[in-house]
Scaffold this motif. Structure first.
Motif, PDB file in Angstrom:
ATOM      1  N   THR A 123       0.827  -1.209   0.000  1.00 39.60           N
ATOM      2  CA  THR A 123       0.000   0.000   0.000  1.00 39.60           C
ATOM      3  C   THR A 123       0.860   1.258   0.000  1.00 39.60           C
ATOM      4  OG1 THR A 123      -1.829  -1.111   1.134  1.00 39.60           O
ATOM      5  CG2 THR A 123      -1.756   1.289   1.276  1.00 39.60           C
ATOM      6  N   LEU A 124       1.884   1.286   0.831  1.00 37.50           N
ATOM      7  CA  LEU A 124       2.763   2.459   0.867  1.00 37.50           C
ATOM      8  C   LEU A 124       3.472   2.645  -0.466  1.00 37.50           C
ATOM      9  CD1 LEU A 124       4.353   2.187   4.432  1.00 37.50           C
ATOM     10  CD2 LEU A 124       2.352   3.477   3.693  1.00 37.50           C
ATOM     11  N   TYR A 193      -4.953  10.377  -0.223  1.00 31.98           N
ATOM     12  CA  TYR A 193      -4.199  11.007   0.860  1.00 31.98           C
ATOM     13  C   TYR A 193      -2.792  11.377   0.414  1.00 31.98           C
ATOM     14  CZ  TYR A 193      -1.880  11.506   5.387  1.00 31.98           C
ATOM     15  OH  TYR A 193      -1.146  11.966   6.451  1.00 31.98           O
ATOM     16  N   MET A 194      -2.116  10.470  -0.303  1.00 31.82           N
ATOM     17  CA  MET A 194      -0.754  10.757  -0.749  1.00 31.82           C
ATOM     18  C   MET A 194      -0.740  11.854  -1.810  1.00 31.82           C
ATOM     19  SD  MET A 194       0.868   8.810   1.224  1.00 31.82           S
ATOM     20  CE  MET A 194       2.516   9.031   0.599  1.00 31.82           C
ATOM     21  N   LEU A 229       7.894  12.372   2.234  1.00 27.27           N
ATOM     22  CA  LEU A 229       6.649  11.667   2.518  1.00 27.27           C
ATOM     23  C   LEU A 229       6.684  10.882   3.819  1.00 27.27           C
ATOM     24  CD1 LEU A 229       5.543  10.207  -0.938  1.00 27.27           C
ATOM     25  CD2 LEU A 229       4.636  12.179   0.259  1.00 27.27           C
ATOM     26  N   ARG A 230       7.748  10.916   4.568  1.00 30.68           N
ATOM     27  CA  ARG A 230       7.859  10.070   5.753  1.00 30.68           C
ATOM     28  C   ARG A 230       6.714  10.261   6.744  1.00 30.68           C
ATOM     29  NH1 ARG A 230      14.411  10.431   6.928  1.00 30.68           N
ATOM     30  NH2 ARG A 230      15.057   9.261   5.044  1.00 30.68           N
ATOM     31  N   PRO A 231       6.329  11.491   7.088  1.00 23.87           N
ATOM     32  CA  PRO A 231       5.181  11.618   8.012  1.00 23.87           C
ATOM     33  C   PRO A 231       3.898  11.033   7.439  1.00 23.87           C
ATOM     34  CG  PRO A 231       6.397  13.679   7.882  1.00 23.87           C
ATOM     35  CD  PRO A 231       6.916  12.808   6.790  1.00 23.87           C
ATOM     36  N   ALA A 232       3.625  11.288   6.161  1.00 27.93           N
ATOM     37  CA  ALA A 232       2.407  10.762   5.543  1.00 27.93           C
ATOM     38  C   ALA A 232       2.463   9.247   5.418  1.00 27.93           C
ATOM     39  CB  ALA A 232       2.204  11.391   4.162  1.00 27.93           C
ATOM     40  N   GLY A 300       2.512   6.285  17.862  1.00 26.88           N
ATOM     41  CA  GLY A 300       1.457   7.273  18.039  1.00 26.88           C
ATOM     42  C   GLY A 300       1.899   8.685  17.720  1.00 26.88           C
ATOM     43  N   ARG A 301       3.130   9.019  18.069  1.00 23.98           N
ATOM     44  CA  ARG A 301       3.642  10.362  17.765  1.00 23.98           C
ATOM     45  C   ARG A 301       3.672  10.615  16.263  1.00 23.98           C
ATOM     46  NH1 ARG A 301       6.671  13.286  21.539  1.00 23.98           N
ATOM     47  NH2 ARG A 301       6.668  12.386  23.632  1.00 23.98           N
ATOM     48  N   GLN A 302       3.959   9.546  15.497  1.00 24.36           N
ATOM     49  CA  GLN A 302       4.019   9.705  14.048  1.00 24.36           C
ATOM     50  C   GLN A 302       2.653  10.068  13.482  1.00 24.36           C
ATOM     51  OE1 GLN A 302       6.915   9.483  12.480  1.00 24.36           O
ATOM     52  NE2 GLN A 302       6.117   9.889  10.429  1.00 24.36           N
ATOM     53  N   ILE A 303       1.597   9.500  14.050  1.00 25.61           N
ATOM     54  CA  ILE A 303       0.247   9.832  13.599  1.00 25.61           C
ATOM     55  C   ILE A 303      -0.037  11.311  13.836  1.00 25.61           C
ATOM     56  CG2 ILE A 303      -2.210   9.429  14.022  1.00 25.61           C
ATOM     57  CD1 ILE A 303      -1.632   6.582  14.599  1.00 25.61           C
TER      58      ILE A 303
END
Length: 314
Positions: A123-124, A193-194, A229-232, A300-303
């Motif tokens: 998916t990524l 989203y991407m 794109l790392r956060p997304a 969770g922080r990444q979200i």
């Protein structure tokens, strides 16, 4: 001074001491009041209590599960027994527990981990490439095709179960992991989203500069787009992992009666038999929730970071 003379405006009241102390602070630096802490504590309690209670009940037998009055809140000594019954480690199984020997819960747990790993990786990869194409590449029919992808989000997934089953059956993939893996390799939400994230996060001038320097489209994607794109990717990966792990209806239809069943059908099959044991069902539910709890604690922080960055860019 005449009656029509303009009245003097009263001087502005100076800010109170408490308000003056908050001026210029960002929201995350503003201290929360006691009402905020009470509300957050209640929300956490409501969310954590079912998982905590399932964990407590997984350490007791049936007599504690059906206790009247206030629920049991302290752990007991029977988790190992319930786990062995759940995973079929008793030979022969104890009386009235024989039906759980055929559930293959541990294998279902491993199957779900494999499916989640494959689906999240695919998916990524596919969604990031498709999002980059829709956001920064120019080709005929780009916008109508993107609108079509977005429109598929309005169709309930349940409407496609019959068609998907017929396709999987003709391919010979029913009762195999291909049936729950291949249809989920790419998602319309992930592409949308991407695409939105890339559209806002990466300026066209940066890509044009790379092309002037001789970079190919693949080089632009791997060297410029992908690092941004790392956060997304983190947010999309977590959302996908939770959705695939919790998949129930399609997994029950496609692999619910085979050794390749995932964790959803396995929990459903724990209720089989004439007298299902609630302690065993709660043990399975608690164990099945642990990977998601661990994943949210670790990432969770990444979200929050990905969602906040998207909000700021928007």
């Amino acid at each position: 001074m005449t009656a029509t003379a303009t009245k003097r405006q009263a001087p502005a009241e100076p800010p109170r001491k408490h308000d003056a102390a908050l001026l210029g602070r960002s929201p995350q630096d503003t201290p929360a009041g006691w009402i905020n802490y009470i509300l957050m504590s209640l929300i956490i309690l409501v969310g954590v209590w079912p998982v905590y209670w399932a964990g407590i009940m997984s350490t007791w037998k049936e007599d504690k599960v059906y206790t009247t009055g206030f629920p049991q809140v302290t752990p007991g000594p029977y988790f190992e027994f319930n786990w062995k019954v759940l995973t079929g480690q008793f030979s022969p199984p104890p009386p009235t527990y024989a039906s759980y020997d055929s559930v293959n819960f541990f294998r279902s747990f491993v199957n779900s981990i494999i499916v989640v790993a494959v689906v999240v990786t695919a998916t990524l990869f596919f969604c990031s490439i498709a999002g980059f194409a829709f956001a920064k590449l120019r080709f005929k029919g780009r916008d109508p095709l993107f609108y079509f992808v977005v429109l598929t989000l309005t169709i309930p997934a349940q409407l496609g179960i019959v068609g998907a089953y017929q396709i999987m059956d003709r391919l010979g993939w029913i009762d195999t992991l291909f049936a729950v893996t291949v249809p989920a390799l790419v998602s319309a939400f992930g592409v949308f989203y991407m695409r939105q994230f890339i559209e806002d996060a990466i300026p066209d001038e940066l890509i044009e500069s790379a092309r002037v320097d001789g970079a190919s489209t693949l080089r632009v994607f791997t060297s410029i787009v992908l690092p941004a794109l790392r956060p997304a990717l983190g947010v999309l990966g977590l959302i996908t992992a939770v959705g695939v792990w919790n998949e129930y209806i399609w997994a029950l239809v496609a692999v619910g009666s085979s050794p390749w069943q995932t964790i959803g059908p396995a929990l459903h099959n724990l209720r089989a038999g004439s007298t299902p044991k609630q302690s065993i069902i709660l043990t399975g539910s608690f164990v099945a929730s642990l990977p998601l709890v661990l994943l949210l604690f670790v990432a969770g922080r990444q979200i929050v970071r990905g969602i906040m960055e998207g909000a700021v860019k928007a």
